[in-house]
Each structure stands twice: as structure tokens, then as C-alpha cells.
Design a protein around this motif. Structure first.
Motif, PDB file in Angstrom:
ATOM      1  N   TRP A  20       4.232  -2.525  -8.731  1.00  0.00           N
ATOM      2  CA  TRP A  20       4.364  -1.723  -9.942  1.00  0.00           C
ATOM      3  C   TRP A  20       5.461  -0.674  -9.802  1.00  0.00           C
ATOM      4  CZ3 TRP A  20       0.820  -3.124 -13.708  1.00  0.00           C
ATOM      5  CH2 TRP A  20      -0.299  -3.846 -13.270  1.00  0.00           C
ATOM      6  N   GLU A  21       6.121  -0.402 -10.939  1.00  0.00           N
ATOM      7  CA  GLU A  21       6.914   0.812 -11.049  1.00  0.00           C
ATOM      8  C   GLU A  21       5.931   1.954 -11.276  1.00  0.00           C
ATOM      9  OE1 GLU A  21       9.675   0.285 -14.198  1.00  0.00           O
ATOM     10  OE2 GLU A  21      10.910  -1.174 -13.109  1.00  0.00           O
ATOM     11  N   ALA A  22       5.874   2.874 -10.325  1.00  0.00           N
ATOM     12  CA  ALA A  22       4.812   3.872 -10.338  1.00  0.00           C
ATOM     13  C   ALA A  22       4.811   4.722 -11.604  1.00  0.00           C
ATOM     14  CB  ALA A  22       4.925   4.763  -9.105  1.00  0.00           C
ATOM     15  N   GLN A  23       5.994   5.150 -12.051  1.00  0.00           N
ATOM     16  CA  GLN A  23       6.052   6.064 -13.188  1.00  0.00           C
ATOM     17  C   GLN A  23       5.799   5.377 -14.514  1.00  0.00           C
ATOM     18  OE1 GLN A  23       9.891   8.109 -12.515  1.00  0.00           O
ATOM     19  NE2 GLN A  23       8.682   9.962 -12.190  1.00  0.00           N
ATOM     20  N   SER A  24       6.406   4.212 -14.710  1.00  0.00           N
ATOM     21  CA  SER A  24       6.302   3.547 -16.011  1.00  0.00           C
ATOM     22  C   SER A  24       5.041   2.703 -16.149  1.00  0.00           C
ATOM     23  CB  SER A  24       7.529   2.646 -16.235  1.00  0.00           C
ATOM     24  OG  SER A  24       7.475   1.514 -15.366  1.00  0.00           O
ATOM     25  N   GLY A  25       4.455   2.316 -15.032  1.00  0.00           N
ATOM     26  CA  GLY A  25       3.289   1.436 -15.076  1.00  0.00           C
ATOM     27  C   GLY A  25       3.644  -0.023 -15.277  1.00  0.00           C
ATOM     28  N   LYS A  26       4.938  -0.350 -15.187  1.00  0.00           N
ATOM     29  CA  LYS A  26       5.389  -1.728 -15.391  1.00  0.00           C
ATOM     30  C   LYS A  26       5.248  -2.526 -14.103  1.00  0.00           C
ATOM     31  CE  LYS A  26       9.541  -4.430 -16.449  1.00  0.00           C
ATOM     32  NZ  LYS A  26      11.011  -4.371 -16.698  1.00  0.00           N
ATOM     33  N   CYS A  27       4.682  -3.730 -14.234  1.00  0.00           N
ATOM     34  CA  CYS A  27       4.598  -4.662 -13.100  1.00  0.00           C
ATOM     35  C   CYS A  27       5.924  -5.401 -12.982  1.00  0.00           C
ATOM     36  CB  CYS A  27       3.457  -5.651 -13.309  1.00  0.00           C
ATOM     37  SG  CYS A  27       3.343  -6.914 -12.023  1.00  0.00           S
ATOM     38  N   TYR A  28       6.582  -5.272 -11.826  1.00  0.00           N
ATOM     39  CA  TYR A  28       7.894  -5.911 -11.674  1.00  0.00           C
ATOM     40  C   TYR A  28       7.874  -7.135 -10.759  1.00  0.00           C
ATOM     41  CZ  TYR A  28       8.408  -3.352  -7.193  1.00  0.00           C
ATOM     42  OH  TYR A  28       8.241  -2.863  -5.920  1.00  0.00           O
ATOM     43  N   ARG A  29       6.732  -7.415 -10.136  1.00  0.00           N
ATOM     44  CA  ARG A  29       6.652  -8.602  -9.286  1.00  0.00           C
ATOM     45  C   ARG A  29       5.195  -9.003  -9.102  1.00  0.00           C
ATOM     46  NH1 ARG A  29       8.092  -8.847  -2.801  1.00  0.00           N
ATOM     47  NH2 ARG A  29       7.734 -11.078  -2.475  1.00  0.00           N
ATOM     48  N   THR A  30       4.922 -10.298  -9.189  1.00  0.00           N
ATOM     49  CA  THR A  30       3.564 -10.811  -8.973  1.00  0.00           C
ATOM     50  C   THR A  30       3.612 -11.921  -7.934  1.00  0.00           C
ATOM     51  OG1 THR A  30       2.922 -10.312 -11.247  1.00  0.00           O
ATOM     52  CG2 THR A  30       1.544 -11.864 -10.043  1.00  0.00           C
ATOM     53  N   ILE A  31       2.768 -11.808  -6.929  1.00  0.00           N
ATOM     54  CA  ILE A  31       2.638 -12.837  -5.893  1.00  0.00           C
ATOM     55  C   ILE A  31       1.313 -13.553  -6.094  1.00  0.00           C
ATOM     56  CG2 ILE A  31       2.416 -13.278  -3.415  1.00  0.00           C
ATOM     57  CD1 ILE A  31       4.072 -10.747  -2.920  1.00  0.00           C
ATOM     58  N   GLN A  32       1.365 -14.861  -6.187  1.00  0.00           N
ATOM     59  CA  GLN A  32       0.129 -15.644  -6.254  1.00  0.00           C
ATOM     60  C   GLN A  32      -0.476 -15.750  -4.856  1.00  0.00           C
ATOM     61  OE1 GLN A  32      -1.111 -16.652  -9.241  1.00  0.00           O
ATOM     62  NE2 GLN A  32       0.680 -15.683 -10.184  1.00  0.00           N
ATOM     63  N   TYR A  33      -1.798 -15.569  -4.773  1.00  0.00           N
ATOM     64  CA  TYR A  33      -2.499 -15.632  -3.481  1.00  0.00           C
ATOM     65  C   TYR A  33      -3.697 -16.563  -3.658  1.00  0.00           C
ATOM     66  CZ  TYR A  33      -3.594 -13.775   1.150  1.00  0.00           C
ATOM     67  OH  TYR A  33      -3.794 -13.642   2.506  1.00  0.00           O
ATOM     68  N   PRO A  34      -3.439 -17.883  -3.723  1.00  0.00           N
ATOM     69  CA  PRO A  34      -4.484 -18.829  -4.131  1.00  0.00           C
ATOM     70  C   PRO A  34      -5.548 -19.104  -3.074  1.00  0.00           C
ATOM     71  CG  PRO A  34      -2.475 -20.004  -3.559  1.00  0.00           C
ATOM     72  CD  PRO A  34      -2.135 -18.542  -3.508  1.00  0.00           C
ATOM     73  N   ASP A  35      -5.266 -18.824  -1.797  1.00  0.00           N
ATOM     74  CA  ASP A  35      -6.162 -19.289  -0.733  1.00  0.00           C
ATOM     75  C   ASP A  35      -7.472 -18.517  -0.634  1.00  0.00           C
ATOM     76  OD1 ASP A  35      -4.229 -21.088  -0.146  1.00  0.00           O
ATOM     77  OD2 ASP A  35      -3.429 -20.029   1.588  1.00  0.00           O
ATOM     78  N   SER A  36      -7.474 -17.256  -1.051  1.00  0.00           N
ATOM     79  CA  SER A  36      -8.689 -16.445  -0.965  1.00  0.00           C
ATOM     80  C   SER A  36      -8.501 -15.180  -1.770  1.00  0.00           C
ATOM     81  CB  SER A  36      -8.998 -16.072   0.500  1.00  0.00           C
ATOM     82  OG  SER A  36      -8.167 -15.013   0.943  1.00  0.00           O
ATOM     83  N   GLN A  37      -9.547 -14.362  -1.855  1.00  0.00           N
ATOM     84  CA  GLN A  37      -9.364 -13.018  -2.383  1.00  0.00           C
ATOM     85  C   GLN A  37      -8.608 -12.186  -1.354  1.00  0.00           C
ATOM     86  OE1 GLN A  37     -12.159 -14.002  -0.988  1.00  0.00           O
ATOM     87  NE2 GLN A  37     -13.133 -12.299   0.114  1.00  0.00           N
ATOM     88  N   VAL A  38      -8.053 -11.051  -1.784  1.00  0.00           N
ATOM     89  CA  VAL A  38      -7.410 -10.102  -0.880  1.00  0.00           C
ATOM     90  C   VAL A  38      -8.340  -8.901  -0.741  1.00  0.00           C
ATOM     91  CG1 VAL A  38      -5.425  -8.613  -0.485  1.00  0.00           C
ATOM     92  CG2 VAL A  38      -5.103 -10.858  -1.524  1.00  0.00           C
ATOM     93  N   ASN A  39      -8.674  -8.551   0.492  1.00  0.00           N
ATOM     94  CA  ASN A  39      -9.613  -7.467   0.745  1.00  0.00           C
ATOM     95  C   ASN A  39      -8.936  -6.130   1.011  1.00  0.00           C
ATOM     96  OD1 ASN A  39     -11.935  -9.302   0.805  1.00  0.00           O
ATOM     97  ND2 ASN A  39     -11.037 -10.040   2.723  1.00  0.00           N
ATOM     98  N   ARG A  40      -7.702  -6.170   1.487  1.00  0.00           N
ATOM     99  CA  ARG A  40      -7.022  -4.934   1.875  1.00  0.00           C
ATOM    100  C   ARG A  40      -5.520  -5.161   1.863  1.00  0.00           C
ATOM    101  NH1 ARG A  40      -9.213  -0.606   1.130  1.00  0.00           N
ATOM    102  NH2 ARG A  40     -11.102  -1.299   2.171  1.00  0.00           N
TER     103      ARG A  40
END
Length: 317
Positions: A20-40
Motif C-alpha cells: 500500500w501507499e501509506a498516505q493515499s491508501g492505494k494498493c500498488y501491488r498484489t501478490i497471490q499466495y495460493p499455497d496457504s494462509q499467511v500468518n505473519r
């Protein structure tokens, strides 16, 4: 791709990691993580990589690349990885897993370098600022100190028998440790030291912070002005801010999330707090007045972890 000055990342049960762009709240990149949930999530001290702890692996992504593929995968855990972090120079990584182990990984060499047995599912691991001791908390309520120099467990304590230790945090100067559990209680110890290693936990305070689970506790950073604070994120939908220097009195409650608050992280100067919630959002809060500055919307399921790197963090020795 130029490196942003502020790196903010979140991960969700929707199997994506978002930047995310911290100030604007815009998401500028998305990574798919299909193998499992992400815990941390954790960002390396040099801002180059993002570590995602999943089940049962840890994946390292290049912050400055548009590639969806990890640059490295660490695969010797056998269950959910619940904790991940880096030594201050970024030379090695540590992790804790529900497989009951704490592991150390040399980022310059393949494979796990060390392994410590906790004998119960590990929920949280932190690195002491001296960079030579790890502290872990597990599902059975055990807290253990792992002396990396002696390569052994140097201390064990159990604040509440059979009550899971959900989160641990250590003061930036190494003088205090806080453990938060499933009963909504925080236990605070002063750390007594000898020969640069922990020798004793002196009970300092017991804080009944929430009626629900505490999912994350976090002490404010070195550059935080005026007072030292403890943030506690809970299943009761709130984050509470406690004044450490005034006997852990309640400074304010951050109210706005609609469901469980899983994670929180301070800005480097302690002026802001980022939170991640089951209501699918992350939020940034102004610590001086408790107001919401920005809401990060885009995940479709619970947002369970966040990572922020917004400046040069001091490397304590």
C-alpha cells in the motif's frame, strides 16, 4: 521500480499479500499466495525483502520487484509458521511454528542452521535487542529463553499453566518483557542481566487488559516521544494503549474495527499505529488523539497481519 520510502504490507485469508501507499491508501501491488494462509509478515532491515510465514513454509519476496514469485523458500517446518523476524543486520532469520520448534536460518546459506524444541505449538518468538537471545511463547503457556551463544534454553517460566501465550514483546533497551495470553492478561517482567545475557525475570506487573483474547502485544519503539506505551490488540475488536511509565494506566482505546484485531505495528517514531483486522481492513491511527488517518480496503477476507518499514531503525547491541 524505485523503492518507496514507506513500505506497508498486509496479508489476508483471501490468499493475497498487498502493498500500500501509506498516505493515499492505494494498493500498488498484489501478490497471490495460493499455497496457504499467511500468518505473519516481516520486512528485512534493509527494506529489500518481505518474509511471509505460511503453512508450513516461509517465502521471501523482493520488495522492489513486480515478480509474483518468491526469491527464496524456507521449507523445513512441518506446520503453521506463526512467527518470523530478522537479526538487526539482516544476516539471519528466526521463526517459530505450531510444529513445536524455533528455527534459525542463515540468509546467506540454504537450509535451517539451528533448531530448538519447545514441545508445544509455538505462537510467538521475539529477538532480544542484544541479538543473542530468542524468547518464545507456546500453546501450553511456556515462555523460554534460547541463548544462541550457549545454544541452549537458559530460562523457562509459566505465567499461567495451560493458558496459551499468544504474543511477546520486549522493550527496545532490553529491560522489559511483556507476555499476552488467551485470557486477556498481560504479564510484565523486568529483565535482570549479568554478563550481557538474561539471568532472571523479575515480576513487575499483571495487567487485565481485555476480556477476550489478546492477539498481539507491542511495546513502543526507541524514538517514541514523551512516554513508553504498550499496545494490545484483541478479539474484542479494540486496540488499547497503556502508559508504561504510569503503571500501565489506560491511555486510550482505539475503536473502529468491526471484528477481531489480529496484528499491530508502530511507525518508527511511535507516532502512528497500523492494525489488521478480521473486518478485512487495515487502519493507521494517530497515537496522539486515537483518530483514524487511513483505512486500507481491498482484501476480501480477514486481514490477519501487517508489516511496516518507514525509516532507519536502530540496531541495538
Amino acid at each position: 521500480m524505485s523503492q518507496p520510502s514507506v513500505i506497508l504490507a498486509t496479508a489476508s485469508y483471501d490468499h493475497t499479500i498487498r502493498f500500500w501507499e501509506a498516505q493515499s491508501g492505494k494498493c500498488y501491488r498484489t501478490i497471490q499466495y495460493p499455497d496457504s494462509q499467511v500468518n505473519r509478515l516481516e520486512i528485512t532491515p534493509d527494506k529489500k525483502y518481505l518474509a511471509a510465514a505460511g503453512n508450513p513454509h516461509i517465502r521471501l519476496f523482493d520488495v522492489n520487484s513486480n515478480s509474483p514469485q518468491p526469491v527464496m523458500s524456507y521449507d523445513s517446518h512441518t506446520n503453521n509458521v506463526m512467527a518470523v523476524g530478522f537479526q538487526c543486520d539482516g544476516n539471519w532469520m528466526y521463526s517459530g511454528s505450531e510444529d513445536g520448534t524455533v528455527k534459525i536460518w542463515d540468509l546467506r546459506a540454504p537450509g535451517c542452521q539451528r533448531e530448538y524444541e519447545s514441545r508445544a505449538a509455538v505462537n510467538t518468538v521475539i529477538l532480544h535487542p542484544n541479538q543473542t537471545e530468542l524468547i518464545s511463547g507456546d500453546q501450553n503457556g511456556n515462555i523460554r529463553v534460547w541463548d544462541l551463544t550457549a545454544n541452549s534454553c537458559s530460562c523457562e517460566l509459566v505465567p499461567e499453566v495451560d493458558t496459551a501465550v499468544r504474543s511477546l514483546t520486549v522493550m527496545w533497551d532490553g529491560t522489559m518483557v511483556v507476555a499476552a495470553n488467551n485470557n486477556g492478561t498481560c504479564y510484565v517482567w523486568r529483565l535482570l542481566r549479568g554478563n550481557q545475557t538474561m539471568t532472571n525475570f523479575e515480576p513487575l506487573h499483571r495487567l487485565q487488559a481485555h476480556n477476550g483474547y489478546i492477539l498481539k502485544c507491542l511495546l513502543s519503539p526507541e524514538l517514541c516521544e514523551h512516554h513508553r506505551y504498550l499496545a494490545t490488540a484483541s478479539s474484542d475488536h479494540t486496540v488499547k494503549i497503556w502508559n508504561v511509565d504510569n503503571r500501565f494506566t489506560l491511555e486510550r482505546a482505539l475503536v473502529g474495527h468491526q471484528r477481531w484485531v489480529w496484528d499491530c505495528v508502530y511507525s518508527v517514531d511511535g507516532a502512528y499505529l497500523i492494525t489488521a483486522s478480521s473486518d478485512t481492513t487495515a487502519r493507521i491511527w494517530n497515537m496522539s488523539n486515537g483518530g483514524v488517518i487511513q483505512v486500507y480496503q481491498g482484501h476480501h477476507k480477514s486481514t490477519v497481519c501487517c508489516a511496516l518499514h518507514d525509516g532507519a531503525e536502530p540496531c541495538s547491541t
